[in-house]
Motif scaffolding. Structure first.
Motif, PDB file in Angstrom:
ATOM      1  N   ARG A 270      37.889  27.937 -14.518  1.00  0.00           N
ATOM      2  CA  ARG A 270      36.575  27.206 -14.473  1.00  0.00           C
ATOM      3  C   ARG A 270      35.460  27.695 -16.476  1.00  0.00           C
ATOM      4  O   ARG A 270      35.855  28.964 -16.195  1.00  0.00           O
ATOM      5  CB  ARG A 270      35.367  27.266 -13.385  1.00  0.00           C
ATOM      6  CG  ARG A 270      34.540  28.526 -12.983  1.00  0.00           C
ATOM      7  CD  ARG A 270      33.879  27.967 -12.081  1.00  0.00           C
ATOM      8  NE  ARG A 270      33.891  29.355 -11.257  1.00  0.00           N
ATOM      9  CZ  ARG A 270      32.616  29.955 -11.016  1.00  0.00           C
ATOM     10  NH1 ARG A 270      31.709  29.914 -11.756  1.00  0.00           N
ATOM     11  NH2 ARG A 270      32.896  30.763  -9.719  1.00  0.00           N
ATOM     12  N   PRO A 271      34.986  26.621 -16.788  1.00  0.00           N
ATOM     13  CA  PRO A 271      33.988  27.060 -17.601  1.00  0.00           C
ATOM     14  C   PRO A 271      33.315  28.502 -17.479  1.00  0.00           C
ATOM     15  O   PRO A 271      32.585  28.511 -16.448  1.00  0.00           O
ATOM     16  CB  PRO A 271      33.443  26.267 -18.205  1.00  0.00           C
ATOM     17  CG  PRO A 271      33.915  25.085 -17.059  1.00  0.00           C
ATOM     18  CD  PRO A 271      34.444  24.987 -16.373  1.00  0.00           C
ATOM     19  N   HIS A 272      32.959  28.857 -18.838  1.00  0.00           N
ATOM     20  CA  HIS A 272      31.897  30.647 -18.199  1.00  0.00           C
ATOM     21  C   HIS A 272      30.571  30.062 -18.572  1.00  0.00           C
ATOM     22  O   HIS A 272      30.259  30.477 -17.464  1.00  0.00           O
ATOM     23  CB  HIS A 272      32.137  31.177 -20.065  1.00  0.00           C
ATOM     24  CG  HIS A 272      32.812  32.324 -19.551  1.00  0.00           C
ATOM     25  ND1 HIS A 272      34.383  32.617 -20.480  1.00  0.00           N
ATOM     26  CD2 HIS A 272      33.220  33.944 -19.427  1.00  0.00           C
ATOM     27  CE1 HIS A 272      35.044  33.182 -20.266  1.00  0.00           C
ATOM     28  NE2 HIS A 272      34.055  34.377 -19.610  1.00  0.00           N
ATOM     29  N   ARG A 273      30.450  29.254 -18.886  1.00  0.00           N
ATOM     30  CA  ARG A 273      28.881  28.507 -18.276  1.00  0.00           C
ATOM     31  C   ARG A 273      28.850  27.235 -19.467  1.00  0.00           C
ATOM     32  O   ARG A 273      28.014  26.896 -20.855  1.00  0.00           O
ATOM     33  CB  ARG A 273      27.839  29.624 -19.142  1.00  0.00           C
ATOM     34  CG  ARG A 273      26.566  28.875 -19.114  1.00  0.00           C
ATOM     35  CD  ARG A 273      25.584  30.725 -19.335  1.00  0.00           C
ATOM     36  NE  ARG A 273      23.870  30.393 -18.639  1.00  0.00           N
ATOM     37  CZ  ARG A 273      22.825  29.571 -19.483  1.00  0.00           C
ATOM     38  NH1 ARG A 273      22.966  29.611 -20.611  1.00  0.00           N
ATOM     39  NH2 ARG A 273      21.578  29.197 -18.836  1.00  0.00           N
ATOM     40  N   LEU A 274      29.367  26.316 -18.605  1.00  0.00           N
ATOM     41  CA  LEU A 274      28.961  24.548 -18.900  1.00  0.00           C
ATOM     42  C   LEU A 274      27.962  23.981 -19.131  1.00  0.00           C
ATOM     43  O   LEU A 274      26.838  23.868 -18.023  1.00  0.00           O
ATOM     44  CB  LEU A 274      29.918  23.800 -18.449  1.00  0.00           C
ATOM     45  CG  LEU A 274      30.273  22.588 -18.953  1.00  0.00           C
ATOM     46  CD1 LEU A 274      30.488  22.546 -20.949  1.00  0.00           C
ATOM     47  CD2 LEU A 274      31.196  21.727 -18.358  1.00  0.00           C
ATOM     48  N   LEU A 275      26.884  23.909 -20.144  1.00  0.00           N
ATOM     49  CA  LEU A 275      25.114  23.446 -20.486  1.00  0.00           C
ATOM     50  C   LEU A 275      25.492  21.944 -21.198  1.00  0.00           C
ATOM     51  O   LEU A 275      26.399  21.873 -22.688  1.00  0.00           O
ATOM     52  CB  LEU A 275      24.926  24.283 -21.024  1.00  0.00           C
ATOM     53  CG  LEU A 275      24.229  25.842 -20.825  1.00  0.00           C
ATOM     54  CD1 LEU A 275      23.572  26.342 -21.041  1.00  0.00           C
ATOM     55  CD2 LEU A 275      24.436  25.424 -18.829  1.00  0.00           C
ATOM     56  N   LEU A 276      25.584  20.547 -20.806  1.00  0.00           N
ATOM     57  CA  LEU A 276      25.491  20.059 -21.337  1.00  0.00           C
ATOM     58  C   LEU A 276      24.267  19.025 -20.831  1.00  0.00           C
ATOM     59  O   LEU A 276      22.917  18.982 -20.159  1.00  0.00           O
ATOM     60  CB  LEU A 276      26.954  18.629 -20.175  1.00  0.00           C
ATOM     61  CG  LEU A 276      27.919  18.725 -20.043  1.00  0.00           C
ATOM     62  CD1 LEU A 276      28.969  18.284 -19.459  1.00  0.00           C
ATOM     63  CD2 LEU A 276      28.278  19.348 -21.905  1.00  0.00           C
ATOM     64  N   ARG A 277      23.899  18.191 -21.657  1.00  0.00           N
ATOM     65  CA  ARG A 277      22.806  17.243 -22.317  1.00  0.00           C
ATOM     66  C   ARG A 277      23.217  16.162 -21.626  1.00  0.00           C
ATOM     67  O   ARG A 277      24.325  15.320 -22.320  1.00  0.00           O
ATOM     68  CB  ARG A 277      22.221  17.055 -23.444  1.00  0.00           C
ATOM     69  CG  ARG A 277      20.657  16.324 -23.029  1.00  0.00           C
ATOM     70  CD  ARG A 277      20.490  15.941 -24.680  1.00  0.00           C
ATOM     71  NE  ARG A 277      19.751  17.122 -25.325  1.00  0.00           N
ATOM     72  CZ  ARG A 277      20.480  18.106 -26.173  1.00  0.00           C
ATOM     73  NH1 ARG A 277      21.667  17.833 -27.065  1.00  0.00           N
ATOM     74  NH2 ARG A 277      19.712  19.070 -26.568  1.00  0.00           N
ATOM     75  N   PRO A 278      22.564  15.445 -20.821  1.00  0.00           N
ATOM     76  CA  PRO A 278      23.315  13.603 -20.267  1.00  0.00           C
ATOM     77  C   PRO A 278      23.011  12.571 -21.547  1.00  0.00           C
ATOM     78  O   PRO A 278      21.317  13.001 -21.181  1.00  0.00           O
ATOM     79  CB  PRO A 278      22.781  13.686 -19.106  1.00  0.00           C
ATOM     80  CG  PRO A 278      22.163  15.389 -18.815  1.00  0.00           C
ATOM     81  CD  PRO A 278      21.509  15.386 -19.072  1.00  0.00           C
TER      82      PRO A 278
END
Length: 456
Positions: free
Chosen positions: A445-453
């Motif tokens: 899985r991604p290490h730390r995926l942070l997204l802005r919707p």
């Protein structure tokens, strides 16, 4: 499309002999050091040395299978069973009496117990719950906020599993406990698999104490779920009721440990793999906005603008192909092991009785010998006119044979529905501090995926 309905690959069978030994092993650790440092690259390079290659993991000799046709033979042959380094490391989580780790008659009985919950005609009964959770996920997010994709993906995966299969009101606090504990447990189990140092893992070191605390919390969580159901006296038509009323080969109720292990197998590996896939799908929507736009357009053409529902899933061809392509490039389960029951041969090579065998879906599904533009994200490769070019067993995300994941249709339905729901409502951008590189453990899985919707 059905990802297994592809043509067999041609196979050059060498003279029957011992497989070649991979180079680069270290004293004591063997190839475990390379497997621990850069496992994906290491496994991906092994096919250059042959279809079957010997590895050293500590004192053990392990046989790596690298050709798609041979992985299919391995999964389908009764000469090999579920066992080996991966499953030994997982027994601390899954126990020895659950469907994930059992073999022989016990496994067949357990499959008969759980299979009705995952029949194709049973899946629509879960549709309303999948819809609620998919849309609740999008409602929790606000345009401009930062979404922690790890916790959100676990939350939706756990809630769907619990509400559909255990009929429990699985509160967010428990989902968070499961998310945190699973991350620690699966990381520790991976270390134990590739560097089998045995007694050293029982020393009171900080990493070992953290692992033991997380494992204890997982098992406590399962005990809470089973105890609450027994205390309620309720018998809803779900998988937990089927387990509580199941009989063994002698017609007696199955034991408490087996019930415990079965619930662990329902909640943990399933939640981990589905959640990891959701994370990669969110990463795909951010990295490939052109495919996010195609998903949105497809959903709107099917729904006419109403919220996407379970009944729409079968019509969402491109959305389904986006899910399959994400699983090809970033399979949650990237490594699998088996053990030979008797002396046998594989691809013309001698495999001793009791030998451990390993193969990597990640390496096989990215192999340039099986896929044109193998590292490109191309959902259209799963269109009917192109899928015939994919060799058989080069894409089996739910495995094959009697070890095929029983929840394949269940998982695909929720993954397609979640992808459709989030892509219709939002575009996504990565934000400062996000790290979408691959974290390798028992799953990817991604290490730390942070997204802005961003609202559409």
């Amino acid at each position: 499309m059905t990802v297994e309905s592809v043509k067999p690959a041609g196979l050059q069978v060498p003279e029957r002999t011992e497989p070649p030994l991979a180079g680069g092993g270290l004293p004591l650790l063997g190839h475990g050091w390379k497997l621990a440092r850069d496992p994906l690259a290491f496994m991906s390079r092994l096919r250059d040395h042959g279809d079957v290659v010997r590895l050293k993991l500590g004192p053990k000799t392990v046989y790596a299978v690298t050709a798609p046709a041979l992985t299919g033979a391995l999964a389908l042959s009764p000469d090999y069973k579920i066992d080996g380094p991966l499953w030994e490391s997982l027994e601390g989580l899954l126990g020895k009496e659950g469907v994930a780790t059992a073999n022989g008659p016990t496994h067949r009985r357990q499959r008969r117990t759980i299979q009705p919950a995952f029949r194709l005609d049973a899946i629509p009964a879960y549709g309303s719950i999948m819809e609620e959770e998919a849309h609740a996920l999008t409602e929790r997010w606000q345009p401009g906020d930062t979404v922690d994709c790890t916790s959100e993906s676990f939350r939706v995966a756990v809630r769907i599993a619990a509400r559909c299969l255990l009929r429990g009101d699985f509160m967010d606090e428990r989902a968070e406990r499961l998310c945190v504990a699973l991350a620690t447990v699966f990381r520790g189990m991976y270390r134990r698999m590739v560097v089998p140092l045995g007694p050293l893992y029982r020393l009171p070191l900080p990493a070992n104490r953290e692992f033991n605390r997380a494992l204890a919390d997982l098992h406590l969580l399962v005990d809470e779920i089973v105890a609450e159901r027994r205390a309620s006296g309720q018998k809803p038509d779900d998988l937990l009721t089927a387990l509580l009323e199941a009989k063994d080969e002698n017609g007696d109720p199955i034991g408490e440990q087996e019930i415990h292990d079965q619930v662990v197998a329902i909640l943990t590996p399933g939640s981990e793999t589905v959640a990891s896939t959701i994370m990669w799908l969110l990463q795909v929507l951010a990295e490939h906005p052109e495919h996010a736009d195609r998903v949105r357009a497809e959903v709107e053409s099917v729904t006419g603008g109403r919220p996407v529902g379970f009944e729409d899933v079968r019509k969402l061809t491109h959305t389904n192909n986006v899910v399959v392509e994400a699983m090809r490039l970033r399979p949650a389960v990237w490594i699998l092991t088996r053990r030979s029951v008797t002396e046998t041969e594989l691809g013309g090579y001698r495999i001793p009785a009791g030998a451990d065998i390993v193969y990597s879906p990640y390496a096989i599904q990215r192999d340039a010998r099986s896929y044109a533009d193998n590292l490109e994200f191309d959902p259209d490769r799963w269109l009917p006119e192109r899928v015939k070019d994919v060799p058989k067993y080069a894409m089996s995300p739910f495995s094959v044979g009697n070890r095929k994941c029983p929840s394949d249709h269940f998982s695909m339905a929720q993954l397609t529905l979640i992808t459709a729901a989030v892509a219709t409502k939002y575009r996504f951008e990565q934000v400062a501090g996000s790290n979408d590189t691959t974290r390798v453990g028992i799953t990817l899985r991604p290490h730390r995926l942070l997204l802005r919707p961003v609202a559409r």
